[in-house]
Motif scaffolding. Structure first.
Motif, mmCIF file in Angstrom:
data_model
loop_
_atom_site.group_PDB
_atom_site.id
_atom_site.type_symbol
_atom_site.label_atom_id
_atom_site.label_comp_id
_atom_site.label_asym_id
_atom_site.label_seq_id
_atom_site.Cartn_x
_atom_site.Cartn_y
_atom_site.Cartn_z
ATOM 1 N N TYR A 153 0.826 -1.201 0.039
ATOM 2 C CA TYR A 153 0.036 0.040 -0.068
ATOM 3 C C TYR A 153 0.859 1.425 -0.026
ATOM 4 O O TYR A 153 0.621 2.214 -0.633
ATOM 5 C CB TYR A 153 -0.977 -0.163 1.262
ATOM 6 N N GLN A 154 1.949 1.289 0.739
ATOM 7 C CA GLN A 154 2.826 2.436 0.698
ATOM 8 C C GLN A 154 3.296 2.852 -0.537
ATOM 9 O O GLN A 154 3.491 3.818 -0.857
ATOM 10 C CB GLN A 154 3.678 2.279 2.050
ATOM 11 N N GLN B 134 2.430 1.792 -3.638
ATOM 12 C CA GLN B 134 1.443 1.944 -4.578
ATOM 13 C C GLN B 134 1.044 3.582 -4.271
ATOM 14 O O GLN B 134 0.772 4.457 -5.309
ATOM 15 C CB GLN B 134 0.250 1.259 -4.547
ATOM 16 N N ARG B 135 0.961 3.942 -2.840
ATOM 17 C CA ARG B 135 0.516 5.235 -2.798
ATOM 18 C C ARG B 135 1.638 6.223 -3.194
ATOM 19 O O ARG B 135 1.299 7.507 -3.727
ATOM 20 C CB ARG B 135 0.290 5.418 -1.230
ATOM 21 N N GLU B 136 2.982 5.828 -2.938
ATOM 22 C CA GLU B 136 4.070 6.669 -3.225
ATOM 23 C C GLU B 136 4.031 7.024 -4.957
ATOM 24 O O GLU B 136 4.156 8.004 -5.489
ATOM 25 C CB GLU B 136 5.576 6.211 -3.014
ATOM 26 N N ASN C 105 1.339 6.631 -6.943
ATOM 27 C CA ASN C 105 0.190 7.309 -7.320
ATOM 28 C C ASN C 105 0.379 8.939 -6.834
ATOM 29 O O ASN C 105 -0.045 9.726 -7.885
ATOM 30 C CB ASN C 105 -1.172 7.048 -6.777
ATOM 31 N N ASP C 106 0.971 9.269 -6.257
ATOM 32 C CA ASP C 106 1.147 10.689 -5.749
ATOM 33 C C ASP C 106 2.472 11.333 -6.316
ATOM 34 O O ASP C 106 2.753 12.366 -6.067
ATOM 35 C CB ASP C 106 1.347 10.841 -4.193
ATOM 36 N N LEU C 107 3.177 10.643 -6.842
ATOM 37 C CA LEU C 107 4.502 10.967 -7.501
ATOM 38 C C LEU C 107 4.232 12.040 -8.770
ATOM 39 O O LEU C 107 3.614 11.565 -9.956
ATOM 40 C CB LEU C 107 5.695 9.943 -7.865
ATOM 41 N N THR C 108 4.587 13.059 -8.851
ATOM 42 C CA THR C 108 4.573 13.885 -10.224
ATOM 43 C C THR C 108 6.215 14.495 -10.453
ATOM 44 O O THR C 108 6.942 14.376 -9.521
ATOM 45 C CB THR C 108 3.683 15.057 -9.907
ATOM 46 N N TYR D 64 12.992 11.987 -12.758
ATOM 47 C CA TYR D 64 11.312 11.759 -12.647
ATOM 48 C C TYR D 64 11.351 10.267 -13.118
ATOM 49 O O TYR D 64 10.843 9.360 -12.401
ATOM 50 C CB TYR D 64 10.589 12.501 -13.430
ATOM 51 N N GLN E 90 1.004 6.118 -16.665
ATOM 52 C CA GLN E 90 1.034 6.401 -15.243
ATOM 53 C C GLN E 90 2.022 7.451 -15.346
ATOM 54 O O GLN E 90 2.264 8.508 -14.592
ATOM 55 C CB GLN E 90 1.109 5.421 -14.239
ATOM 56 N N GLY F 45 2.139 12.112 -14.734
ATOM 57 C CA GLY F 45 2.767 12.976 -13.640
ATOM 58 C C GLY F 45 3.770 13.747 -14.358
ATOM 59 O O GLY F 45 4.067 14.830 -13.572
#
Length: 295
Positions: free
Chosen positions: A114-115, A117-119, A121-124, A133, A176, A180
């Motif tokens: 989860y951690q 996948q969250r990183e 999804n939030d990465l731009t 990047y 994905q 970003g």
């Protein structure tokens, strides 16, 4: 198996670190791969995978094994952060040290997935360049792939299903990655998405890198273009002002030449200072000629 000492050169001291970046508790899988590769190059991998067995203490090879094992243990400890290294100083050998690290940081669980996948999804991109990047998001992808063993297909497929699944996963990662990017890459991003089939990550990275290099050169050219535009606009303004002045002078001459007076039902045109009818006729003809020229 006796320990290999062929590469026990003077440079292989206990203060040597086998990786340039120390492990601080984050990204264990990538650090683990680096350590295994480095130990394999030095022919010391057997000290942590049990291929080099520990001899008896009364064996002549025990002293040599102990020296090599202590060296491998020091290499691993020097590749850890100071806090981690201090907490693992009392291990007995390299194998015990390696097992302790795996027990602490190589546990696959839902919270870790989860951690990660969250990183992702939030990465731009933000303030990163294209290379930074791409490197960051690719590292997260690799780490989540090694943790999520259920997503790794090991079956023997003869109809191309495994290849199609791999392509679908790569397309998902590409989209994905493109999501970003900063707004300045909207045009090139849309161009990549219009390709059929979608390019690989490496191909998209190459295209975006070329676009980034062009943008680094563009400000100077853009400045020159804007200066040229200003000069052209200034010349156009001058030409318009000159033409307006000439037109105004022509209209003013016509207006000054002709004056209309209301009389006894018949209009009379008179030039300033003209009194005789012959002079009026001359002025009328001249007025007609100037009016045509003004039109």
């Amino acid at each position: 198996m006796a320990p290999n000492t062929d590469q026990d050169a003077p440079t292989q001291t206990q203060n040597h670190a086998i990786l340039p970046v120390t492990f601080d508790g984050i990204g264990y899988r990538s650090w683990q791969k680096g350590v295994l590769r480095a130990l394999s190059v030095k022919n010391k991998l057997g000290f942590i995978n049990r291929k080099v067995t520990k001899p008896n203490e009364d064996d002549d090879a025990f002293a040599l094994w102990e020296i090599c094992d202590d060296m491998v243990t020091s290499w691993i400890l020097n590749s850890l952060s100071k806090d981690l290294s201090d907490s693992l100083q009392y291990v007995n050998n390299a194998r015990e040290l390696w097992n302790e690290l795996e027990y602490r940081y190589d546990q696959t669980n839902g919270a870790k997935l989860y951690q990660l996948q969250r990183e992702i999804n939030d990465l731009t991109q933000g303030n990163l360049d294209i290379t930074g990047y791409y490197t960051r998001i690719k590292k997260l992808w690799e780490e989540i792939s090694t943790l999520d063993t259920n997503s790794q297909c090991t079956c023997l497929c003869t109809r191309g299903g495994k290849t199609k699944m791999h392509k679908a996963e790569q397309d998902r990662r590409l989209i994905q990655f493109l999501m970003g990017l900063n707004v300045v890459y909207t045009v090139i991003r849309d161009s990549i998405l219009m390709m059929n089939p979608l390019p690989t990550m490496a191909q998209a990275f190459f295209v975006l890198s070329q676009e980034e290099r062009q943008r680094e050169v563009k400000p100077h050219n853009q400045m020159m273009l804007e200066s040229t535009s200003l000069i052209a606009n200034d010349e156009s303004s001058r030409n318009v002002n000159v033409a307006s002045t000439n037109t105004f002078n022509s209209v003013a001459s016509c207006s000054n030449f002709r004056t209309h007076y209301g009389g006894t039902g018949q209009s009379q045109y008179r030039n300033f200072g003209a009194s005789s009818s012959s002079e009026i006729q001359v002025h009328k003809r001249e007025e007609l000629r100037i009016s045509c020229k003004c039109a």
